[in-house]
Design an enzyme around this catalytic site. Sequence first.
Site, PDB file in Angstrom:
ATOM      1  N   ARG A   1       0.856  -1.203   0.000  1.00 56.48           N
ATOM      2  CA  ARG A   1       0.000   0.000   0.000  1.00 56.48           C
ATOM      3  C   ARG A   1       0.886   1.244   0.000  1.00 56.48           C
ATOM      4  O   ARG A   1       0.874   2.028   0.948  1.00 56.48           O
ATOM      5  CB  ARG A   1      -0.928  -0.001   1.218  1.00 56.48           C
TER       6      ARG A   1
ATOM      7  N   GLN B   1      -0.566   2.818  -5.894  1.00 53.84           N
ATOM      8  CA  GLN B   1      -1.995   3.121  -5.667  1.00 53.84           C
ATOM      9  C   GLN B   1      -2.884   2.708  -6.839  1.00 53.84           C
ATOM     10  O   GLN B   1      -3.991   2.222  -6.643  1.00 53.84           O
ATOM     11  CB  GLN B   1      -2.174   4.603  -5.385  1.00 53.84           C
TER      12      GLN B   1
ATOM     13  N   ASP C   1      -3.940  -0.934  -6.717  1.00 62.53           N
ATOM     14  CA  ASP C   1      -4.460  -1.391  -5.430  1.00 62.53           C
ATOM     15  C   ASP C   1      -5.899  -1.925  -5.559  1.00 62.53           C
ATOM     16  O   ASP C   1      -6.874  -1.206  -5.368  1.00 62.53           O
ATOM     17  CB  ASP C   1      -4.389  -0.216  -4.445  1.00 62.53           C
TER      18      ASP C   1
ATOM     19  N   SER D   1      -8.205  -1.830  -2.443  1.00 66.76           N
ATOM     20  CA  SER D   1      -8.909  -0.561  -2.243  1.00 66.76           C
ATOM     21  C   SER D   1     -10.043  -0.390  -3.246  1.00 66.76           C
ATOM     22  O   SER D   1     -11.146   0.010  -2.874  1.00 66.76           O
ATOM     23  CB  SER D   1      -7.943   0.620  -2.377  1.00 66.76           C
TER      24      SER D   1
ATOM     25  N   TYR E   1      -1.698  -1.464   8.469  1.00 59.25           N
ATOM     26  CA  TYR E   1      -2.805  -2.322   8.885  1.00 59.25           C
ATOM     27  C   TYR E   1      -2.914  -2.360  10.413  1.00 59.25           C
ATOM     28  O   TYR E   1      -1.952  -2.040  11.116  1.00 59.25           O
ATOM     29  CB  TYR E   1      -2.580  -3.751   8.375  1.00 59.25           C
TER      30      TYR E   1
HETATM   31  P1  NAD Z   1      -8.429  -3.619   6.388  1.00 60.72           P
HETATM   32  O1  NAD Z   1      -9.442  -4.033   5.374  1.00 60.72           O
HETATM   33  O2  NAD Z   1      -7.286  -4.514   6.679  1.00 60.72           O
HETATM   34  O3  NAD Z   1      -9.198  -3.339   7.779  1.00 60.72           O
HETATM   35  C1  NAD Z   1     -10.321  -2.488   7.831  1.00 60.72           C
HETATM   36  C2  NAD Z   1     -10.223  -1.591   9.035  1.00 60.72           C
HETATM   37  O4  NAD Z   1     -10.495  -2.342  10.223  1.00 60.72           O
HETATM   38  C3  NAD Z   1      -8.852  -0.961   9.247  1.00 60.72           C
HETATM   39  O5  NAD Z   1      -9.005   0.453   9.258  1.00 60.72           O
HETATM   40  C4  NAD Z   1      -8.391  -1.503  10.594  1.00 60.72           C
HETATM   41  O6  NAD Z   1      -7.629  -0.574  11.333  1.00 60.72           O
HETATM   42  C5  NAD Z   1      -9.722  -1.780  11.260  1.00 60.72           C
HETATM   43  N1  NAD Z   1      -9.665  -2.713  12.401  1.00 60.72           N
HETATM   44  C6  NAD Z   1      -8.959  -3.860  12.546  1.00 60.72           C
HETATM   45  N2  NAD Z   1      -9.180  -4.413  13.745  1.00 60.72           N
HETATM   46  C7  NAD Z   1     -10.070  -3.605  14.385  1.00 60.72           C
HETATM   47  C8  NAD Z   1     -10.713  -3.659  15.665  1.00 60.72           C
HETATM   48  N3  NAD Z   1     -10.467  -4.639  16.533  1.00 60.72           N
HETATM   49  N4  NAD Z   1     -11.560  -2.661  15.979  1.00 60.72           N
HETATM   50  C9  NAD Z   1     -11.827  -1.649  15.115  1.00 60.72           C
HETATM   51  N5  NAD Z   1     -11.253  -1.556  13.904  1.00 60.72           N
HETATM   52  C10 NAD Z   1     -10.390  -2.520  13.541  1.00 60.72           C
HETATM   53  O7  NAD Z   1      -7.873  -2.162   6.043  1.00 60.72           O
HETATM   54  P2  NAD Z   1      -7.777  -1.428   4.651  1.00 60.72           P
HETATM   55  O8  NAD Z   1      -9.040  -0.760   4.351  1.00 60.72           O
HETATM   56  O9  NAD Z   1      -7.237  -2.391   3.647  1.00 60.72           O
HETATM   57  O10 NAD Z   1      -6.683  -0.323   4.966  1.00 60.72           O
HETATM   58  C11 NAD Z   1      -5.457  -0.670   5.596  1.00 60.72           C
HETATM   59  C12 NAD Z   1      -4.507   0.505   5.603  1.00 60.72           C
HETATM   60  O11 NAD Z   1      -3.955   0.735   4.330  1.00 60.72           O
HETATM   61  C13 NAD Z   1      -5.122   1.808   6.019  1.00 60.72           C
HETATM   62  O12 NAD Z   1      -4.162   2.495   6.794  1.00 60.72           O
HETATM   63  C14 NAD Z   1      -5.294   2.557   4.737  1.00 60.72           C
HETATM   64  O13 NAD Z   1      -5.358   3.944   4.908  1.00 60.72           O
HETATM   65  C15 NAD Z   1      -4.037   2.123   4.048  1.00 60.72           C
HETATM   66  N6  NAD Z   1      -4.097   2.300   2.603  1.00 60.72           N
HETATM   67  C16 NAD Z   1      -3.050   2.941   1.998  1.00 60.72           C
HETATM   68  C17 NAD Z   1      -3.049   3.109   0.635  1.00 60.72           C
HETATM   69  C18 NAD Z   1      -1.912   3.801  -0.054  1.00 60.72           C
HETATM   70  O14 NAD Z   1      -1.282   4.645   0.487  1.00 60.72           O
HETATM   71  N7  NAD Z   1      -1.635   3.398  -1.254  1.00 60.72           N
HETATM   72  C19 NAD Z   1      -4.110   2.639  -0.121  1.00 60.72           C
HETATM   73  C20 NAD Z   1      -5.149   1.997   0.543  1.00 60.72           C
HETATM   74  C21 NAD Z   1      -5.122   1.811   1.908  1.00 60.72           C
END
Ligand code: NAD
Length: 369
Positions: free
Chosen positions: A122, A127, A130, A133, A229
């Site tokens: 990520r 991006q 991804d 996302s 994550y």
């Molecule tokens: P994910 O699908 O792995 O998880 C979904 C959400 O659940 C996350 O926000 C996580 O913190 C939350 N979570 C996990 N356990 C939890 C709990 N016990 N209680 C409450 N919430 C809980 O996450 P995702 O949507 O794939 O995103 C993961 C990370 O990647 C994020 O920081 C996102 O901003 C980042 N991201 C970065 C890029 C980039 O820069 N290219 C692109 C997409 C996502």
Amino acid sequence: MKLAVPRETAPGERRVALTPDAVAALVKSGIEVMVEAGAGAGAFHSDADFQTAGARIVPDAATLYGEADVVAKVQRPTADEVNRFREGTVLVAYLQALSSPDLVQQLASRRITSFGMEGIPRISRAQKMDALSSQANIAGYKAVLIASESLAKFFPMLMTAAGTVFAARVLVIGAGVAGLQAIATARRLGAQVWGYDVRAAVKEQVESLGAKFLEFDIGVKDAEGAGGYAKELSAEAKQKQQEALAARTKDFDVVITTALIPGRPAPRLINKETVAGMRPGSVIVDLAAETGGNCELTKPGEMTVQHGVTICGPINLAATMPVHASQMYARNVTELLKVLVKDGQLKLDFNDEIVKGACMTHDGKVMTK
Ligand code: NAD
């Protein structure tokens, strides 16, 4: 180089890995593209559309795999499909490698070079590739539509001659990509929205969407781990979190849960006592249904009513919006191919963190992370 796009065989899967627009760009770059007859039908792309884009239509999967150098898929292949690939084929798909050790072993022993879309780091440079996302965005949006359809109330506040209707109160637990899209969509429908997450950085993102951030003390300030994550919580923190959520969820009409931890079962956030404490008529949409569910009473792929609460455990929501899901996935795959293929030839640079992160098997070996 011959790139193959098969018809997806998983039940209910309506997406296709490459759309005609994406095919046209790849053909222009010197890649020969073959598409299995009917591959785009679920996403409303006909064989004629693919032909116009420059692809060759092949009648069946056996012919396709018999000629392919690279296979682009949406869903991970079945064992039978892997057996049909030629040795040395390159596969790009959403492999879910962490939860499919047998598949990964089979790919290695068939000497398939496989890339899992879920392994792409990520980082800013990746991006456009991804797929986690792009597809999570669809799931977050659809979760809100499912909730609004299941709720016996309006989402927006209405002031009418027949009286005032108060806005629905929506809580989104887990504010990653799907959760933030759910928050934005619920706001657009006029609900009062709260977000909650264990990663501290999320508070600002939730508030920037006009929602409130739900805060309570579970003894952990920030549970952000590697790659942005969430980390798994300790048993004590989990217990505190469940208790705090049990006390808060009764205030909401809708609870949408999206919490995931890579490679682990979904964290259990809402137990059966919490559901029993919610107001009858409330709705839970559990986007973690496929990996065990954030709610104890979720039945994957089903909608049930328990203790008067409607609990929805939808699976593969991205496939329910196949036009845009395929368009976005095709863009993700095309961007990854730009990294893997140079001048029409496969050139793998394992010093590139994108190649290293996404490659699951190569040269007969499992590429352990
Ligand atoms: P994910 O699908 O792995 O998880 C979904 C959400 O659940 C996350 O926000 C996580 O913190 C939350 N979570 C996990 N356990 C939890 C709990 N016990 N209680 C409450 N919430 C809980 O996450 P995702 O949507 O794939 O995103 C993961 C990370 O990647 C994020 O920081 C996102 O901003 C980042 N991201 C970065 C890029 C980039 O820069 N290219 C692109 C997409 C996502």
